[in-house]
Design an enzyme around this catalytic site. Structure first.
Site, PDB file in Angstrom:
ATOM      1  N   ASP A 284     -10.043  -2.550  14.973  1.00  0.00           N
ATOM      2  CA  ASP A 284      -9.037  -1.513  15.226  1.00  0.00           C
ATOM      3  C   ASP A 284      -9.327  -0.864  16.570  1.00  0.00           C
ATOM      4  O   ASP A 284     -10.487  -0.788  16.993  1.00  0.00           O
ATOM      5  CB  ASP A 284      -9.071  -0.446  14.121  1.00  0.00           C
ATOM      6  CG  ASP A 284      -8.535  -0.952  12.791  1.00  0.00           C
ATOM      7  OD1 ASP A 284      -7.627  -1.798  12.799  1.00  0.00           O
ATOM      8  OD2 ASP A 284      -9.009  -0.469  11.750  1.00  0.00           O
TER       9      ASP A 284
ATOM     10  N   ASP B 214      -1.545  -4.085  12.099  1.00  0.00           N
ATOM     11  CA  ASP B 214      -1.147  -2.956  11.250  1.00  0.00           C
ATOM     12  C   ASP B 214       0.225  -2.432  11.651  1.00  0.00           C
ATOM     13  O   ASP B 214       1.047  -2.083  10.799  1.00  0.00           O
ATOM     14  CB  ASP B 214      -2.170  -1.814  11.354  1.00  0.00           C
ATOM     15  CG  ASP B 214      -3.558  -2.209  10.894  1.00  0.00           C
ATOM     16  OD1 ASP B 214      -3.673  -3.091  10.018  1.00  0.00           O
ATOM     17  OD2 ASP B 214      -4.532  -1.621  11.412  1.00  0.00           O
TER      18      ASP B 214
END
Length: 172
Positions: free
Chosen positions: A129, A147
């Site tokens: 991330d 995401d």
């Protein structure tokens, strides 16, 4: 019914025609993640503009780091969930008429996101991330392109469901 189509018709008459979008976002996701890994130290953060940083994080859990503190079993559990979800999205793409662009694009994006995070989990044991939005000292959990694709795809699926309800109500 998709099973009645020839292989070439599957891509012209079903939402499988949007698989190219899956590939584009999957490549974008993987390229940006590898750029972050090559360019940043873990937890390194670079301000991009007010309320947004690029911050390299490793998430062993699910959304919002759910179950991240477990002993490692979650890697394979979430990998299995992503594999099943990918199969389901692919099935739905094959069953959705090409004329339903909103739903087809939604499924293609969700497939891309599921596959992007699945690749990370299988190869590394965590999801990379790096998109870090915040207000003041309050940070939203970091996320990635995969995401984002899942979120946009789910939003399109919800929008499509409201459109279907409106169409059904108008026919009644």
């Amino acid at each position: 019914m998709a099973s009645m189509f020839s292989p070439s018709e599957l891509f012209s008459k079903t939402a499988l025609r949007w698989l190219w979008l899956t590939l584009v976002f999957l490549v974008l996701d993987q390229v940006t993640k590898q750029w972050v890994v090559a360019s940043f130290n873990l937890y390194e953060s670079i301000p991009v503009f007010p309320s947004f940083n690029l911050t390299y994080m490793q998430n062993t859990g699910a959304a919002f780091s759910f179950l991240a503190d477990q002993g490692g079993w979650q890697r394979w559990f979430f990998s299995a969930v992503a594999t099943l979800a990918s199969g389901l999205f692919l099935y739905w793409l094959a069953k959705t008429p090409a004329s339903n662009k909103v739903l087809g694009i939604g499924f293609a994006l969700m497939l891309s996101g599921a596959m992007g995070n699945l690749i990370d989990r299988v190869l590394f044991g965590y999801v990379i991330d790096f998109l870090d939005f915040y207000i003041g000292e309050a940070h939203w959990p970091a996320f990635n392109i995969a995401d984002s694709a899942i979120f946009v795809g789910a939003a399109l699926m919800i929008i499509d469901s409201f459109r279907q309800e409106t169409t059904t109500e108008q026919k009644s």
